[in-house]
Motif scaffolding. Sequence first.
Motif, PDB file in Angstrom:
ATOM      1  N   HIS A   1      -2.113   5.904   1.275  1.00  0.00           N
ATOM      2  CA  HIS A   1      -1.702   4.912   0.288  1.00  0.00           C
ATOM      3  C   HIS A   1      -1.017   5.588  -0.897  1.00  0.00           C
ATOM      4  N   LYS A   2      -0.086   4.879  -1.494  1.00  0.00           N
ATOM      5  CA  LYS A   2       0.566   5.416  -2.682  1.00  0.00           C
ATOM      6  C   LYS A   2      -0.396   5.410  -3.859  1.00  0.00           C
TER       7      LYS A   2
ATOM      8  N   ARG B   1      -5.885   4.493   4.415  1.00  0.00           N
ATOM      9  CA  ARG B   1      -6.048   4.706   2.973  1.00  0.00           C
ATOM     10  C   ARG B   1      -5.604   6.094   2.510  1.00  0.00           C
TER      11      ARG B   1
ATOM     12  N   ALA C   1      -2.093   2.134  -5.530  1.00  0.00           N
ATOM     13  CA  ALA C   1      -1.991   1.024  -4.573  1.00  0.00           C
ATOM     14  C   ALA C   1      -3.100   0.009  -4.827  1.00  0.00           C
TER      15      ALA C   1
ATOM     16  N   GLU D   1       0.814  -1.218   0.000  1.00  0.00           N
ATOM     17  CA  GLU D   1       0.000   0.000   0.000  1.00  0.00           C
ATOM     18  C   GLU D   1       0.852   1.273   0.000  1.00  0.00           C
TER      19      GLU D   1
ATOM     20  N   LEU E   1       3.028   2.417   2.404  1.00  0.00           N
ATOM     21  CA  LEU E   1       3.007   3.116   3.692  1.00  0.00           C
ATOM     22  C   LEU E   1       4.389   3.213   4.346  1.00  0.00           C
TER      23      LEU E   1
ATOM     24  N   GLU F   1      -5.394  -1.157   5.364  1.00  0.00           N
ATOM     25  CA  GLU F   1      -6.078  -1.049   4.076  1.00  0.00           C
ATOM     26  C   GLU F   1      -7.207  -0.020   4.091  1.00  0.00           C
TER      27      GLU F   1
END
Length: 208
Positions: free
Chosen positions: A183-184, A180, A187, A95, A97, A176
Amino acid sequence: RNNRKTKAFLFENSFDRTCEREAENQWRIKIRVRPKETVSEIDKNGYFRRQPNHFTTPFGDGENDLKAEGNKRYCLVWAKLCHWSNRAAIVRELEGLEDQISVNMVEHAPHEKNLGWECVYNENNIDPVLGDQFLSEAYYRADDDYQGRTTVPALIDTTTGKVVNNDYNWLTTYFEVNFRPWHKKGAPELYPVELREEIDKMNLWLFD
């Protein structure tokens, strides 16, 4: 004059040794022997009954919920030997992070007694952010009466040095959903809404 210097030198060295002994005594108080599963987690019929997760406060919007935050407010502690913690570490990277949740990897090191997960990959076995040698220190800092094993994954609040969540069944879900916003771009969607009920049932089955 030389005698005064000699006495001062001896006093300073004696004082330093006294301080070192006091620090060592305080250190020993913090470190506790890891409980044995064969003693505390085997029922009368010989079945293994995994200890319940202790720090289970969820991330959410409720008044008493943990609040998701980036900028490395939290540190994920995991170990290669634990598949549950591998899952949390993998989701963190998938994700994107890495720049929001810091990470440290622990392992068991040889001691006269089993002292649990240790920061063996850090210089002098000391976590550079928390100043801890053993994961158990963050556990007992959060609950001094904690009696169970110190397990991974564990999420630590770096502002307090306390474990805030070790609920590995749900930790990836928090990464998740609640994390969120950090997130990149691009993702993967690992917890799609239409499959969440099925995923939750599968996770519970795996846990039990």
